[in-house]
Design an enzyme around this catalytic site. Structure first.
Site, PDB file in Angstrom:
ATOM      1  N   ARG A 173       0.349  -1.247   0.019  1.00 35.45           N
ATOM      2  CA  ARG A 173       0.324  -0.095  -0.009  1.00 35.45           C
ATOM      3  C   ARG A 173       0.721   1.598  -0.057  1.00 35.45           C
ATOM      4  O   ARG A 173       0.638   2.163  -0.541  1.00 35.45           O
ATOM      5  CB  ARG A 173      -0.861  -0.002   1.297  1.00 35.45           C
ATOM      6  CG  ARG A 173      -2.206   1.091   1.408  1.00 35.45           C
ATOM      7  CD  ARG A 173      -3.180   0.372   1.854  1.00 35.45           C
ATOM      8  NE  ARG A 173      -4.159   1.569   2.242  1.00 35.45           N
ATOM      9  CZ  ARG A 173      -4.525   2.441   3.469  1.00 35.45           C
ATOM     10  NH1 ARG A 173      -3.163   2.959   4.203  1.00 35.45           N
ATOM     11  NH2 ARG A 173      -4.991   3.483   3.218  1.00 35.45           N
TER      12      ARG A 173
ATOM     13  N   HIS B  38       0.534   4.113  -1.935  1.00 39.83           N
ATOM     14  CA  HIS B  38       0.531   5.838  -1.666  1.00 39.83           C
ATOM     15  C   HIS B  38       1.616   6.913  -2.342  1.00 39.83           C
ATOM     16  O   HIS B  38       1.388   8.064  -2.570  1.00 39.83           O
ATOM     17  CB  HIS B  38      -0.430   5.392  -0.605  1.00 39.83           C
ATOM     18  CG  HIS B  38      -1.449   5.405  -0.152  1.00 39.83           C
ATOM     19  ND1 HIS B  38      -2.049   6.110   1.001  1.00 39.83           N
ATOM     20  CD2 HIS B  38      -2.093   4.314  -0.598  1.00 39.83           C
ATOM     21  CE1 HIS B  38      -3.147   5.505   0.796  1.00 39.83           C
ATOM     22  NE2 HIS B  38      -3.911   4.391  -0.388  1.00 39.83           N
ATOM     23  N   ASP B  39       2.371   5.748  -2.554  1.00 42.16           N
ATOM     24  CA  ASP B  39       3.724   7.031  -2.735  1.00 42.16           C
ATOM     25  C   ASP B  39       3.381   7.028  -4.151  1.00 42.16           C
ATOM     26  O   ASP B  39       3.536   8.618  -3.984  1.00 42.16           O
ATOM     27  CB  ASP B  39       5.487   6.083  -2.663  1.00 42.16           C
ATOM     28  CG  ASP B  39       6.469   6.614  -2.889  1.00 42.16           C
ATOM     29  OD1 ASP B  39       6.198   8.406  -2.642  1.00 42.16           O
ATOM     30  OD2 ASP B  39       6.892   6.381  -3.610  1.00 42.16           O
TER      31      ASP B  39
ATOM     32  N   GLU C  89       2.721  14.107   4.036  1.00 41.90           N
ATOM     33  CA  GLU C  89       1.597  13.029   3.186  1.00 41.90           C
ATOM     34  C   GLU C  89       1.492  12.460   4.836  1.00 41.90           C
ATOM     35  O   GLU C  89      -0.122  11.754   4.179  1.00 41.90           O
ATOM     36  CB  GLU C  89       2.118  12.896   2.456  1.00 41.90           C
ATOM     37  CG  GLU C  89       2.513  13.682   0.957  1.00 41.90           C
ATOM     38  CD  GLU C  89       3.167  13.158  -0.520  1.00 41.90           C
ATOM     39  OE1 GLU C  89       3.345  11.713  -0.554  1.00 41.90           O
ATOM     40  OE2 GLU C  89       3.731  14.103  -0.854  1.00 41.90           O
TER      41      GLU C  89
ATOM     42  N   PRO D 213      -7.376   7.735  -4.340  1.00 37.88           N
ATOM     43  CA  PRO D 213      -8.804   7.226  -3.976  1.00 37.88           C
ATOM     44  C   PRO D 213      -9.182   7.049  -2.989  1.00 37.88           C
ATOM     45  O   PRO D 213      -9.018   5.491  -2.595  1.00 37.88           O
ATOM     46  CB  PRO D 213      -9.299   6.584  -5.437  1.00 37.88           C
ATOM     47  CG  PRO D 213      -7.553   5.976  -5.013  1.00 37.88           C
ATOM     48  CD  PRO D 213      -6.360   6.682  -4.652  1.00 37.88           C
TER      49      PRO D 213
ATOM     50  N   THR E 284      -8.943 -15.433   2.253  1.00 37.26           N
ATOM     51  CA  THR E 284      -7.381 -15.114   2.807  1.00 37.26           C
ATOM     52  C   THR E 284      -6.984 -14.562   2.897  1.00 37.26           C
ATOM     53  O   THR E 284      -6.444 -14.089   1.767  1.00 37.26           O
ATOM     54  CB  THR E 284      -7.187 -16.287   1.366  1.00 37.26           C
ATOM     55  OG1 THR E 284      -7.226 -15.970   0.165  1.00 37.26           O
ATOM     56  CG2 THR E 284      -7.477 -17.519   1.620  1.00 37.26           C
TER      57      THR E 284
ATOM     58  N   ASP F  90      -3.775 -13.945  -3.550  1.00 38.21           N
ATOM     59  CA  ASP F  90      -4.371 -15.279  -4.647  1.00 38.21           C
ATOM     60  C   ASP F  90      -6.158 -14.328  -5.136  1.00 38.21           C
ATOM     61  O   ASP F  90      -5.662 -13.384  -5.200  1.00 38.21           O
ATOM     62  CB  ASP F  90      -4.956 -16.311  -3.952  1.00 38.21           C
ATOM     63  CG  ASP F  90      -5.901 -15.605  -2.992  1.00 38.21           C
ATOM     64  OD1 ASP F  90      -6.765 -14.960  -3.150  1.00 38.21           O
ATOM     65  OD2 ASP F  90      -5.658 -17.026  -1.429  1.00 38.21           O
TER      66      ASP F  90
END
Length: 329
Positions: A69, A73-74, A95, A170, A250, A255
């Site tokens: 993540r 976000h970077d 940020e 977003p 999971t 997956d």
């Protein structure tokens, strides 16, 4: 009127233009990212990063999703430049406290540990932006997912933008049309949107992010909504930080179950379920394909990650290679 010979055909102009084009070509070629960027200057960088990532995930499986993540976000805020890593100071606003990141973005200590390890083997060579990109790939692989050749050669930003983070990352409230527009602004297609959203096959979300979906939306399996409501009270401000897995099947394995959940109307976030609208939506066929064909998902996810990693990198003499990922040199 008598014709005159244009000065643009003069030998001197030809030489100048040819030289300029050569410089542009040379600069462009130097600006290209490459998986082999550190082959000579830091040949052990990949093994070094991988070792720290695997150690972190072995201590806390959730960390793999957090590192993935961070890369998202970077890259979505003025390009993949490591700006998300910069701490606030009395004279600098980073940020980390933007709405999408505050009390949510994590894994910064792991990036610190990676940077320390990399600096030991090749000081002043590998950027923090590249470390984030490599760590994202290694996290996916560590949790059973696909791999890809990470392009390298990014440099680190000397600036950050909380306003851009609030604007460009977003939120989970967006519609499919809004998501598509948001990704398009980054040079990513609607197909890329669906593939990259598969990153939600790992990790967790906070109640405050999925409360509106489980209480207000109708495109959700009723039993699934009731299950999630058990750990996410309706009143705002109550249990906001309670966690639920983005993939109910999971959550610690990379997956294609995320897409199976969407087909079953068990997407945790409003923005997740927007990708599948009951069989007639513009992205429904792609979601359905991924739900039954993990190879198709893996291939498209890897390609989309490479494409996302190409968003506005700083290269050449732009930016810097930070010694400490939390502050500029």
């Amino acid at each position: 009127m008598a014709s005159t010979k244009s000065s643009f055909s003069s030998p001197m102009f030809t030489i100048v233009v040819s030289t300029a084009l050569f410089v542009i070509f040379l600069g462009g070629s130097n600006a290209q990212l490459s998986p082999n960027f550190y082959a000579t200057s830091c040949p052990n960088v990949l093994n070094t990063v991988n070792s720290v990532v695997r150690s972190a995930i072995s201590r806390e499986t959730r960390m793999g999703a957090s590192l993935l993540r961070l890369h998202f976000h970077d890259c979505f805020v003025n390009g993949c430049d490591g700006s998300i890593l910069l701490d606030d100071t009395p004279n600098f606003t980073g940020e980390k406290n933007a709405n999408p990141n505050r009390n949510s973005a994590r894994g910064f200590e792991v990036i610190d540990n990676i940077k320390t390890a990399v600096e030991r083997v090749c000081p002043g060579v590998v950027s923090c932006a590249d470390i984030v990109a490599i760590a994202a790939r290694d996290s996916v692989v560590s949790l059973g997912g696909t791999t890809w050749n990470v392009k390298l050669g990014r440099r680190d930003a000397r600036t950050a933008s909380q306003a851009a983070a609030n604007r460009d990352i977003p939120p989970p409230s967006l519609s499919l049309a809004q998501l598509t527009s948001n990704f398009a602004a980054q040079g990513l297609s609607q197909s890329d949107l669906v593939a990259l959203s598969g990153g939600h096959t790992i990790g967790f979300a906070r109640c405050v992010s999925f409360r509106p979906h489980i209480y207000n939306d109708t495109n959700i399996d009723r039993n699934f909504a009731m299950t999630r409501q058990g750990n996410c009270p309706r009143p705002a401000g109550t249990g906001d930080n309670n966690l639920a897995p983005l993939d109910i099947q999971t959550p610690t394995t990379f997956d294609n179950r995320y897409y199976q959940n969407l087909v079953a109307l068990r997407g945790l976030l409003h923005s997740d379920q927007e990708l599948y609208q009951g069989g007639s939506g513009p992205t429904d066929a792609q979601v359905r394909r991924y739900s039954i064909n993990p190879s198709s998902f893996n291939s498209d996810f890897a390609a989309a990650m490479i494409k996302m990693g190409d968003i506005k990198p700083l290269t050449g003499s732009n930016g810097e290679v930070r010694r400490n990922c939390r502050r500029i040199n």
